[in-house]
Design a protein around this motif. Structure first.
Motif, PDB file in Angstrom:
ATOM      1  N   LEU A 328      -6.563   1.778  -0.207  1.00  0.00           N
ATOM      2  CA  LEU A 328      -6.278   1.870   1.228  1.00  0.00           C
ATOM      3  C   LEU A 328      -6.075   0.524   1.897  1.00  0.00           C
ATOM      4  N   GLY A 329      -6.713  -0.545   1.378  1.00  0.00           N
ATOM      5  CA  GLY A 329      -6.480  -1.870   1.932  1.00  0.00           C
ATOM      6  C   GLY A 329      -6.890  -1.971   3.383  1.00  0.00           C
ATOM      7  N   SER A 330      -5.913  -2.244   4.244  1.00  0.00           N
ATOM      8  CA  SER A 330      -6.204  -2.403   5.668  1.00  0.00           C
ATOM      9  C   SER A 330      -6.167  -1.082   6.425  1.00  0.00           C
ATOM     10  N   GLY A 331      -5.863   0.025   5.738  1.00  0.00           N
ATOM     11  CA  GLY A 331      -5.923   1.337   6.369  1.00  0.00           C
ATOM     12  C   GLY A 331      -4.617   1.876   6.900  1.00  0.00           C
ATOM     13  N   THR A 332      -3.486   1.240   6.562  1.00  0.00           N
ATOM     14  CA  THR A 332      -2.204   1.629   7.159  1.00  0.00           C
ATOM     15  C   THR A 332      -1.825   3.068   6.840  1.00  0.00           C
ATOM     16  N   THR A 333      -1.953   3.490   5.580  1.00  0.00           N
ATOM     17  CA  THR A 333      -1.543   4.845   5.217  1.00  0.00           C
ATOM     18  C   THR A 333      -2.303   5.883   6.025  1.00  0.00           C
ATOM     19  N   ALA A 334      -3.615   5.712   6.128  1.00  0.00           N
ATOM     20  CA  ALA A 334      -4.429   6.673   6.875  1.00  0.00           C
ATOM     21  C   ALA A 334      -4.063   6.660   8.357  1.00  0.00           C
ATOM     22  N   MET A 349     -12.621   0.073  -1.762  1.00  0.00           N
ATOM     23  CA  MET A 349     -13.810  -0.299  -2.496  1.00  0.00           C
ATOM     24  C   MET A 349     -14.751  -1.235  -1.741  1.00  0.00           C
ATOM     25  N   GLY A 350     -14.218  -2.246  -1.128  1.00  0.00           N
ATOM     26  CA  GLY A 350     -15.063  -3.304  -0.582  1.00  0.00           C
ATOM     27  C   GLY A 350     -15.710  -2.959   0.741  1.00  0.00           C
ATOM     28  N   ASP A 351     -16.465  -3.936   1.272  1.00  0.00           N
ATOM     29  CA  ASP A 351     -17.129  -3.748   2.557  1.00  0.00           C
ATOM     30  C   ASP A 351     -16.132  -3.503   3.681  1.00  0.00           C
ATOM     31  N   HIS A 352     -14.894  -3.965   3.482  1.00  0.00           N
ATOM     32  CA  HIS A 352     -13.912  -3.811   4.562  1.00  0.00           C
ATOM     33  C   HIS A 352     -13.505  -2.359   4.773  1.00  0.00           C
ATOM     34  N   ALA A 353     -13.973  -1.417   3.911  1.00  0.00           N
ATOM     35  CA  ALA A 353     -13.816   0.005   4.230  1.00  0.00           C
ATOM     36  C   ALA A 353     -14.524   0.298   5.545  1.00  0.00           C
ATOM     37  N   ALA A 354     -15.655  -0.389   5.745  1.00  0.00           N
ATOM     38  CA  ALA A 354     -16.418  -0.214   6.979  1.00  0.00           C
ATOM     39  C   ALA A 354     -16.052  -1.242   8.040  1.00  0.00           C
ATOM     40  N   PHE A 384     -12.160  11.741  11.739  1.00  0.00           N
ATOM     41  CA  PHE A 384     -12.343  11.579  10.299  1.00  0.00           C
ATOM     42  C   PHE A 384     -13.831  11.473   9.990  1.00  0.00           C
ATOM     43  N   ARG A 385     -14.161  11.717   8.735  1.00  0.00           N
ATOM     44  CA  ARG A 385     -15.529  11.582   8.249  1.00  0.00           C
ATOM     45  C   ARG A 385     -15.579  10.440   7.243  1.00  0.00           C
ATOM     46  N   PHE A 386     -16.685   9.706   7.253  1.00  0.00           N
ATOM     47  CA  PHE A 386     -16.851   8.539   6.389  1.00  0.00           C
ATOM     48  C   PHE A 386     -17.851   8.887   5.277  1.00  0.00           C
TER      49      PHE A 386
END
Length: 511
Positions: A328-334, A349-354, A384-386
């Motif tokens: 997902l990276g920076s979240g563009t697709t979502a 994967m990383g902390d940047h999900a949050a 959305f749900r996390f």
């Protein structure tokens, strides 16, 4: 079919099978908006997350888009893109295997890549998805000016490799016509059918009925069409078109005849093309500005512009369809899927999900106006749900962990037998559902409301009676029952058309 070989291939092609099934544990405080919107943001290793999704979403995803590391020998801040070639192949192969299992029969997968690994990726995807399911390779011009620091060439484009789960069942959505395309249609003769443009009537290849001469309304004799030896239509058809005012002779009636093509009669969509210019779908600088405007902090080096994902999702999905991005990276697709009314699952994967993805999607819910928001009239809404990855369903000895809930194991049992996601609302008591005339039931952890936690896990005449009561009235088909033990005789099982399987040993959907 030729296959690609690398140092650890034999292990890597089987790696997906060895991944444990892990739980998805919700973190409610990191969700936003409507929790029932059907959207998920998952933090954790994407290989394990994809495996965790199988019992619930196998065969359900309409469009997969991923932007994996390009293996460019550069140091990326948020992940190591400097992987040795065989390690990159070992990383991508099992993930593609699981993504294929998650795709719907009419679904497609789109993978952004460049020349560093693109040709190797093509060979691997031929193997995983089938060479006959390769659809095309999109070319996205990502830079608007040459890089003067380039050693050999200024690399201006990336690729999107596109495969279908089943090319016979996949069809693209047409691209909308542009205003520029429509302005080519005029109406100089005031035809009541509206704007039109002309099309050549000549044919280069032999056509036996296309050999005839024509006299124009002004009296000009035309023996053959210029640029070809034959007319495209037979003579009787030509004059039929002329009587219907579908032949254009020019304003003075002496031009070479052409057929009129009316805008009102052409397809209101255009078959997607394989070259995508930055004028149409944005470039890398657009992408960085979009992300920076939302986070106002560090930004990924290689984000994709929202317009690029908008075109991808327009072609490959419809409102309400499920979209998945496991890099997902920076979240563009979502973010784009959310604005376009698609359901989505994003994995990072990383902390940047949050720290990056979650804040960005929260702002989408709130109605942020960057990227494609204006183009799609986005005003906010949804939610959305996390989730984070929890422990595995089975321990190192293959035993079910004691804290696993009934519904969790039920999903794995159903997927083990039916190879389809379990639709939980269909369950009544012990019965998980009926498919192809066969019923499936589970005895596990006190579902029968016994005094002890393990009570009711054994198939006895008493528990069988309860299962029969849970079945639809009149059902008399074969019944498969999972439980801890069975004390019924083989003769009884045969008479009752029962197949008994023991948990956890007969649950195939495990590490």
């Amino acid at each position: 079919m030729p296959t690609l070989q690398w140092w650890t291939r034999d292990d890597d092609v089987k790696a997906a099978d060895a991944v444990p099934y892990r739980l998805l544990e919700e973190v409610p405080e990191l969700g936003a908006g409507d929790p029932d919107a059907g959207n998920m943001l998952i933090q954790g290793d994407n290989l394990e997350a994809l495996k965790a999704l199988l019992p619930y979403y196998a065969g359900q995803v309409k469009c997969v888009y991923i932007d994996p590391p390009y293996n460019t020998k550069s140091a990326f801040e948020h992940y190591d893109d400097n992987l040795e070639h065989s390690q990159w192949l070992a990383m991508i192969y099992p993930r593609l295997v699981l993504l294929r299992e998650l795709l719907a029969e009419e679904g497609s997968i789109w993978v952004s890549i460049d020349d560093n690994e693109g040709h190797y990726l093509k060979v691997i995807m031929d193997e995983v998805f089938g060479r006959s399911n390769f659809l095309s390779s999109m070319i996205w011009r990502k830079n608007y000016s040459p890089k003067s620091t380039a050693r050999h060439f200024s690399e201006d484009h990336d690729y999107l490799l596109v495969y279908a789960k089943n090319s016979e069942k996949w069809r693209p959505n047409l691209m909308p016509r542009t205003e520029k395309q429509n302005t080519a249609y005029k109406n100089p003769d005031g035809d009541p059918r509206g704007p039109w443009k002309t099309s050549d009537l000549s044919a280069r290849n032999f056509y036996s009925k296309g050999i005839y001469s024509i006299t124009s309304p002004s009296g000009r004799f035309i023996e053959r069409p210029p640029g070809g030896n034959y007319w495209r239509v037979a003579e009787n058809k030509f004059w039929e078109l002329d009587r219907d005012n579908r032949i254009w002779w020019g304003r003075d009636g002496s031009a070479i005849p052409q057929i009129k093509r009316f805008l009102s009669e052409v397809k209101q969509g255009i078959v997607p093309q394989t070259y995508w210019s930055y004028e149409e779908v944005g470039h890398t600088q657009d992408a960085k500005k979009e992300v920076l405007a939302l986070s106002r902090s560090d930004v990924f080096i290689t984000p994709k512009p929202e317009a690029l994902l908008r075109r991808t999702l327009h072609i490959a999905s419809n409102p309400g369809d499920l979209v998945l991005d496991s890099f997902l990276g920076s979240g563009t697709t979502a973010a784009v899927a959310h604005k376009m009314g698609r359901r989505y699952i994003g994995i990072e994967m990383g902390d940047h999900a949050a720290t990056h993805c979650q804040p960005r999607l929260s702002k989408v819910v709130e109605g942020e106006q960057g990227g494609i928001s204006e183009a799609v009239a986005w005003k906010g809404g949804g939610g959305f749900r996390f989730f984070r990855l929890g422990p595995s369903v089975f321990d190192d000895q293959g035993q079910i962990r004691p804290n696993i809930e009934f519904d969790t194991l039920a999903a794995h049992v159903w997927f083990s037998e039916k190879e389809k996601p379990w639709e939980q609302p269909s369950r009544k008591g012990t019965v998980l559902g009926i498919k192809d005339g066969k019923a499936l039931a589970l005895l596990y952890n006190g579902i029968l409301k016994d005094r002890s936690v393990d009570g009711g896990n054994v198939l006895t005449r008493a528990t069988l009676k309860v299962i029969r009561q849970d079945l639809p009235e009149g059902f008399d088909g074969p019944l498969m029952i999972y439980g801890e033990r069975c004390i019924l005789s083989d003769a009884t099982l045969e008479r009752e058309k029962i197949t008994f399987k023991q948990t956890p040993y007969d649950v195939k959907a495990r590490a």
